[in-house]
Design an enzyme around this catalytic site. Structure first.
Site, PDB file in Angstrom:
ATOM      1  N   ALA A  68       0.850  -1.195   0.000  1.00  0.00           N
ATOM      2  CA  ALA A  68       0.000   0.000   0.000  1.00  0.00           C
ATOM      3  C   ALA A  68       0.876   1.232   0.000  1.00  0.00           C
ATOM      4  CB  ALA A  68      -0.890   0.010   1.242  1.00  0.00           C
ATOM      5  N   THR A  88      -6.255  -0.789   8.474  1.00  0.00           N
ATOM      6  CA  THR A  88      -5.879   0.183   9.496  1.00  0.00           C
ATOM      7  C   THR A  88      -7.074   0.632  10.334  1.00  0.00           C
ATOM      8  OG1 THR A  88      -5.062   2.446   9.759  1.00  0.00           O
ATOM      9  CG2 THR A  88      -6.147   1.968   7.693  1.00  0.00           C
ATOM     10  N   ASP A  89      -6.781   1.127  11.531  1.00  0.00           N
ATOM     11  CA  ASP A  89      -7.847   1.699  12.369  1.00  0.00           C
ATOM     12  C   ASP A  89      -8.343   3.047  11.823  1.00  0.00           C
ATOM     13  OD1 ASP A  89      -5.617   3.266  12.995  1.00  0.00           O
ATOM     14  OD2 ASP A  89      -5.722   2.921  15.164  1.00  0.00           O
ATOM     15  N   GLU A  90      -7.561   3.644  10.891  1.00  0.00           N
ATOM     16  CA  GLU A  90      -7.944   4.976  10.400  1.00  0.00           C
ATOM     17  C   GLU A  90      -9.250   4.965   9.620  1.00  0.00           C
ATOM     18  OE1 GLU A  90      -4.996   7.589   8.998  1.00  0.00           O
ATOM     19  OE2 GLU A  90      -3.446   6.769  10.276  1.00  0.00           O
ATOM     20  N   TYR A 117      -5.696   8.760   2.371  1.00  0.00           N
ATOM     21  CA  TYR A 117      -5.147   7.432   2.723  1.00  0.00           C
ATOM     22  C   TYR A 117      -6.227   6.563   3.362  1.00  0.00           C
ATOM     23  CZ  TYR A 117      -3.011   3.902   5.737  1.00  0.00           C
ATOM     24  OH  TYR A 117      -2.726   2.721   6.387  1.00  0.00           O
ATOM     25  N   LYS A 155      -7.994   3.049   1.988  1.00  0.00           N
ATOM     26  CA  LYS A 155      -7.977   1.776   2.725  1.00  0.00           C
ATOM     27  C   LYS A 155      -9.413   1.311   2.996  1.00  0.00           C
ATOM     28  CE  LYS A 155      -4.834  -0.208   4.109  1.00  0.00           C
ATOM     29  NZ  LYS A 155      -3.908  -1.219   3.499  1.00  0.00           N
ATOM     30  N   TYR A 209       3.133  18.265  15.188  1.00  0.00           N
ATOM     31  CA  TYR A 209       2.005  18.935  14.529  1.00  0.00           C
ATOM     32  C   TYR A 209       1.033  19.501  15.568  1.00  0.00           C
ATOM     33  CZ  TYR A 209       3.228  16.358  10.181  1.00  0.00           C
ATOM     34  OH  TYR A 209       3.855  15.831   9.069  1.00  0.00           O
ATOM     35  N   ASN A 217       0.881  12.367  21.093  1.00  0.00           N
ATOM     36  CA  ASN A 217       2.122  12.440  20.313  1.00  0.00           C
ATOM     37  C   ASN A 217       3.256  13.099  21.093  1.00  0.00           C
ATOM     38  OD1 ASN A 217       0.830  11.279  18.130  1.00  0.00           O
ATOM     39  ND2 ASN A 217       0.309  13.249  17.182  1.00  0.00           N
TER      40      ASN A 217
HETATM   41  P1  NAD Z   1       5.274   0.893   4.044  1.00  0.00           P
HETATM   42  O1  NAD Z   1       4.929   2.142   3.315  1.00  0.00           O
HETATM   43  O2  NAD Z   1       6.443   0.874   4.947  1.00  0.00           O
HETATM   44  O3  NAD Z   1       5.487  -0.297   2.992  1.00  0.00           O
HETATM   45  C1  NAD Z   1       4.654  -0.499   1.907  1.00  0.00           C
HETATM   46  C2  NAD Z   1       5.325  -1.479   0.963  1.00  0.00           C
HETATM   47  O4  NAD Z   1       4.445  -1.712  -0.148  1.00  0.00           O
HETATM   48  C3  NAD Z   1       6.650  -0.962   0.381  1.00  0.00           C
HETATM   49  O5  NAD Z   1       7.625  -1.970   0.423  1.00  0.00           O
HETATM   50  C4  NAD Z   1       6.284  -0.624  -1.066  1.00  0.00           C
HETATM   51  O6  NAD Z   1       7.394  -0.765  -1.958  1.00  0.00           O
HETATM   52  C5  NAD Z   1       5.206  -1.636  -1.348  1.00  0.00           C
HETATM   53  N1  NAD Z   1       4.310  -1.206  -2.429  1.00  0.00           N
HETATM   54  C6  NAD Z   1       3.713   0.007  -2.590  1.00  0.00           C
HETATM   55  N2  NAD Z   1       2.973   0.011  -3.706  1.00  0.00           N
HETATM   56  C7  NAD Z   1       3.074  -1.225  -4.246  1.00  0.00           C
HETATM   57  C8  NAD Z   1       2.506  -1.840  -5.384  1.00  0.00           C
HETATM   58  N3  NAD Z   1       1.701  -1.167  -6.218  1.00  0.00           N
HETATM   59  N4  NAD Z   1       2.801  -3.127  -5.646  1.00  0.00           N
HETATM   60  C9  NAD Z   1       3.636  -3.831  -4.813  1.00  0.00           C
HETATM   61  N5  NAD Z   1       4.201  -3.287  -3.729  1.00  0.00           N
HETATM   62  C10 NAD Z   1       3.926  -2.003  -3.441  1.00  0.00           C
HETATM   63  O7  NAD Z   1       3.946   0.486   4.798  1.00  0.00           O
HETATM   64  P2  NAD Z   1       3.747  -0.218   6.228  1.00  0.00           P
HETATM   65  O8  NAD Z   1       3.757   0.796   7.279  1.00  0.00           O
HETATM   66  O9  NAD Z   1       4.649  -1.385   6.303  1.00  0.00           O
HETATM   67  O10 NAD Z   1       2.233  -0.718   6.066  1.00  0.00           O
HETATM   68  C11 NAD Z   1       1.952  -1.992   5.500  1.00  0.00           C
HETATM   69  C12 NAD Z   1       0.449  -2.198   5.490  1.00  0.00           C
HETATM   70  O11 NAD Z   1      -0.047  -2.123   6.818  1.00  0.00           O
HETATM   71  C13 NAD Z   1      -0.309  -1.148   4.695  1.00  0.00           C
HETATM   72  O12 NAD Z   1      -1.368  -1.790   4.017  1.00  0.00           O
HETATM   73  C14 NAD Z   1      -0.847  -0.192   5.747  1.00  0.00           C
HETATM   74  O13 NAD Z   1      -2.031   0.417   5.310  1.00  0.00           O
HETATM   75  C15 NAD Z   1      -1.087  -1.149   6.896  1.00  0.00           C
HETATM   76  N6  NAD Z   1      -1.005  -0.575   8.253  1.00  0.00           N
HETATM   77  C16 NAD Z   1       0.097   0.144   8.625  1.00  0.00           C
HETATM   78  C17 NAD Z   1       0.193   0.603   9.941  1.00  0.00           C
HETATM   79  C18 NAD Z   1       1.396   1.390  10.429  1.00  0.00           C
HETATM   80  O14 NAD Z   1       1.369   1.901  11.545  1.00  0.00           O
HETATM   81  N7  NAD Z   1       2.466   1.499   9.659  1.00  0.00           N
HETATM   82  C19 NAD Z   1      -0.856   0.358  10.844  1.00  0.00           C
HETATM   83  C20 NAD Z   1      -1.978  -0.361  10.399  1.00  0.00           C
HETATM   84  C21 NAD Z   1      -2.025  -0.836   9.105  1.00  0.00           C
HETATM   85  O1  DAU Z   2      -3.308   4.225  12.790  1.00  0.00           O
HETATM   86  C1  DAU Z   2      -2.669   3.405  11.876  1.00  0.00           C
HETATM   87  C2  DAU Z   2      -1.906   4.253  10.890  1.00  0.00           C
HETATM   88  O2  DAU Z   2      -0.766   4.744  11.586  1.00  0.00           O
HETATM   89  C3  DAU Z   2      -1.466   3.502   9.637  1.00  0.00           C
HETATM   90  O3  DAU Z   2      -2.615   3.088   8.930  1.00  0.00           O
HETATM   91  C4  DAU Z   2      -0.596   4.395   8.741  1.00  0.00           C
HETATM   92  O4  DAU Z   2      -0.123   3.659   7.633  1.00  0.00           O
HETATM   93  C5  DAU Z   2       0.579   4.881   9.561  1.00  0.00           C
HETATM   94  O5  DAU Z   2       1.343   5.785   8.794  1.00  0.00           O
HETATM   95  C6  DAU Z   2       0.087   5.565  10.829  1.00  0.00           C
HETATM   96  O6  DAU Z   2      -0.596   6.804  10.499  1.00  0.00           O
HETATM   97  P1  DAU Z   2      -0.363   8.132  11.350  1.00  0.00           P
HETATM   98  O7  DAU Z   2      -0.744   9.288  10.535  1.00  0.00           O
HETATM   99  O8  DAU Z   2      -0.980   8.003  12.712  1.00  0.00           O
HETATM  100  O9  DAU Z   2       1.246   8.021  11.538  1.00  0.00           O
HETATM  101  P2  DAU Z   2       2.388   9.133  11.519  1.00  0.00           P
HETATM  102  O10 DAU Z   2       3.620   8.461  12.039  1.00  0.00           O
HETATM  103  O11 DAU Z   2       2.467   9.834  10.226  1.00  0.00           O
HETATM  104  O12 DAU Z   2       1.881  10.163  12.613  1.00  0.00           O
HETATM  105  C7  DAU Z   2       1.620   9.785  13.938  1.00  0.00           C
HETATM  106  C8  DAU Z   2       1.108  11.007  14.668  1.00  0.00           C
HETATM  107  O13 DAU Z   2       2.179  11.940  14.779  1.00  0.00           O
HETATM  108  C9  DAU Z   2       0.013  11.730  13.932  1.00  0.00           C
HETATM  109  O14 DAU Z   2      -0.934  12.240  14.880  1.00  0.00           O
HETATM  110  C10 DAU Z   2       0.716  12.878  13.223  1.00  0.00           C
HETATM  111  C11 DAU Z   2       1.861  13.184  14.165  1.00  0.00           C
HETATM  112  N1  DAU Z   2       3.096  13.700  13.521  1.00  0.00           N
HETATM  113  C12 DAU Z   2       3.606  12.979  12.479  1.00  0.00           C
HETATM  114  C13 DAU Z   2       4.741  13.408  11.844  1.00  0.00           C
HETATM  115  C14 DAU Z   2       5.319  12.619  10.683  1.00  0.00           C
HETATM  116  C15 DAU Z   2       3.719  14.840  13.994  1.00  0.00           C
HETATM  117  O15 DAU Z   2       3.267  15.458  14.969  1.00  0.00           O
HETATM  118  N2  DAU Z   2       4.842  15.259  13.359  1.00  0.00           N
HETATM  119  C16 DAU Z   2       5.378  14.606  12.288  1.00  0.00           C
HETATM  120  O16 DAU Z   2       6.403  15.082  11.736  1.00  0.00           O
END
Ligand code: NAD
Ligand code: DAU
Length: 361
Positions: free
Chosen positions: A87, A134-136, A160, A164, A217, A259
């Site tokens: 994703a 995701t919970d979002e 985003y 999802k 932020y 945060n």
């Molecule tokens: P990430 O951005 O670190 O990794 C995404 C990966 O997907 C990358 O390796 C990228 O190269 C690959 N990718 C993107 N587009 C692609 C495509 N078209 N075909 C094949 N591969 C592709 O993301 P993450 O944080 O590891 O999240 C992974 C999954 O978990 C996502 O679906 C995200 O929505 C979900 N998720 C993330 C979090 C979080 O906190 N990071 C929380 C809940 C759910």
């Molecule tokens: O809740 C699950 C989600 O968590 C996943 O689905 C997303 O893929 C993952 O990116 C994450 O989303 P958030 O937007 O919560 O994550 P992020 O790390 O970007 O931000 C976390 C919190 O911190 C959010 O409230 C925004 C804030 N933030 C983020 C950045 C990058 C800041 O205050 N400053 C920053 O520079």
């Protein structure tokens, strides 16, 4: 209990996907992982350096939206399970440019579902398609609201989250319409090794160490529910093997924090583990910057269903998980240097220049 022998992991070179590949190769000794990843800015072979030579791991660079490629992979390798992580995952990038989110998260998931439906037709009984979400998708909570359960209405607020949510609906429809054996997980914020430093925790660690501002932020009182990534990986393996088909499972760390508290904890750990050479505390680098548009105020997951039905619970505390994470970034400077190339600097300039008066470029 389903046996996962030949699994397609999409997005397995990204943060959670790579952790999951490591986890599965260690925990399921008879399982072969086919890892399909496009290697966008967020994915890297470096995230797989410990497993890339494993005879039970095959890496394929390609797009989940390439239905012919995915169909061939499913057929030629007799794959019986899919864990779909691929994703576009960063909310701020979805605000700056939503199109890639529509393409990968919606169209990509649709193509993958189609490939699975056609390849598995007539033998649905043996297969499973797990969609990582995701919970979002549930939108935002007020301070006194109950945590999200699986029955909360969807109310996504960012491009985003909307993309999802759309993909979750497609997965649900393929279960009800075609009988595809699907299961969906909705998880809260992950943190841990290999997380790209556009996300809060690794960004703060790296900015702190390079003497840059720590950009919080708005007022920093937005609340997220933090989960160490290996706990998420165990949850996904559990749901793959024993999750009820057609259902969704919420996964969270029972760990709500503002945060600003997270940033202060990171600063405290760095003060202990890598004190500033010029003296003083990393706290001094914290700055409050312009807020994210449409910023959700609070997320919180109620993980009761996965706990009572499948016996999963998080093992890591925020203190232990955050310490491991900070230590990992300190010990893996080569990894950090490799991800902080030109594309990374371009993103930092785009997202933070106006917010910090250029101080973060
Ligand atoms: P990430 O951005 O670190 O990794 C995404 C990966 O997907 C990358 O390796 C990228 O190269 C690959 N990718 C993107 N587009 C692609 C495509 N078209 N075909 C094949 N591969 C592709 O993301 P993450 O944080 O590891 O999240 C992974 C999954 O978990 C996502 O679906 C995200 O929505 C979900 N998720 C993330 C979090 C979080 O906190 N990071 C929380 C809940 C759910
Ligand atoms: O809740 C699950 C989600 O968590 C996943 O689905 C997303 O893929 C993952 O990116 C994450 O989303 P958030 O937007 O919560 O994550 P992020 O790390 O970007 O931000 C976390 C919190 O911190 C959010 O409230 C925004 C804030 N933030 C983020 C950045 C990058 C800041 O205050 N400053 C920053 O520079």
């Amino acid at each position: 209990m389903r046996t996962i022998r030949r699994i397609l992991v999409t997005g397995g070179a990204g943060f959670i996907g790579a952790n999951f590949v490591h986890h599965l190769l260690a925990s399921a000794k008879d399982c072969h992982v086919f890892n399909l990843d496009l290697l966008t800015y967020a994915g890297s072979r470096n995230n797989l350096r410990d497993v890339i030579d494993s005879p039970r791991h095959t890496f394929i660079q390609g797009d989940v939206a390439d239905q012919d490629l995915v169909s061939r992979l499913l057929r030629d390798n007799e794959i019986n399970a899919i864990a779909h992580f691929a994703a576009e995952s960063h909310v701020d990038r979805s605000i700056a440019g939503p199109e890639a989110f529509i393409q990968t998260n919606i169209v990509g998931t649709f193509r993958l579902l189609e490939a699975a439906r056609l390849a598995w037709q007539g033998k649905f009984g043996e297969n499973v398609f797990l969609h990582v979400s995701t919970d979002e998708v549930y939108g935002t909570l007020a301070p006194d609201d109950e945590a999200f359960t699986e029955t909360n209405a969807y109310a996504p607020n960012s491009p985003y989250a909307a993309s999802k949510a759309a993909s979750d609906h497609l997965v649900r429809a393929y279960f009800h319409t075609y009988g595809l054996r699907t299961v969906t997980t909705n998880c809260s914020n992950n943190y841990g090794p290999y997380q790209y430093p556009e996300k809060l925790i690794p960004l703060m660690i790296i900015n702190a160490l390079t003497g840059k501002p720590l950009p919080v932020y708005g007022d920093g009182l937005q609340v997220r529910d933090w989960l160490y990534v290996t706990d998420h990986c165990r949850a996904i393996e559990t749901v793959l093997k024993r999750g009820r088909l057609g259902d969704t499972y919420n996964i969270g760390g029972l760990c709500e924090r503002a945060n600003i508290e997270i940033v202060q904890m990171v600063c405290g750990l760095l003060d202990e583990l890598r004190p500033r050479s010029e003296g003083g505390s990393y706290y001094e680098q914290i700055v409050h910057v312009e807020d994210r548009p449409g910023h959700d105020r609070r997320y919180a997951i109620d993980p009761a269903k996965i706990g009572t039905e499948l016996g999963w619970r998080p093992f890591e505390t925020l203190q232990s998980g955050l310490r491991k994470t900070v230590l990992w970034y300190l010990d893996n400077q080569d990894w950090v240097n490799a991800v902080m190339g030109e594309k990374y600097r371009e993103w930092i300039a785009l997202n933070y220049a106006a917010r910090t008066g250029g101080e973060l470029e």
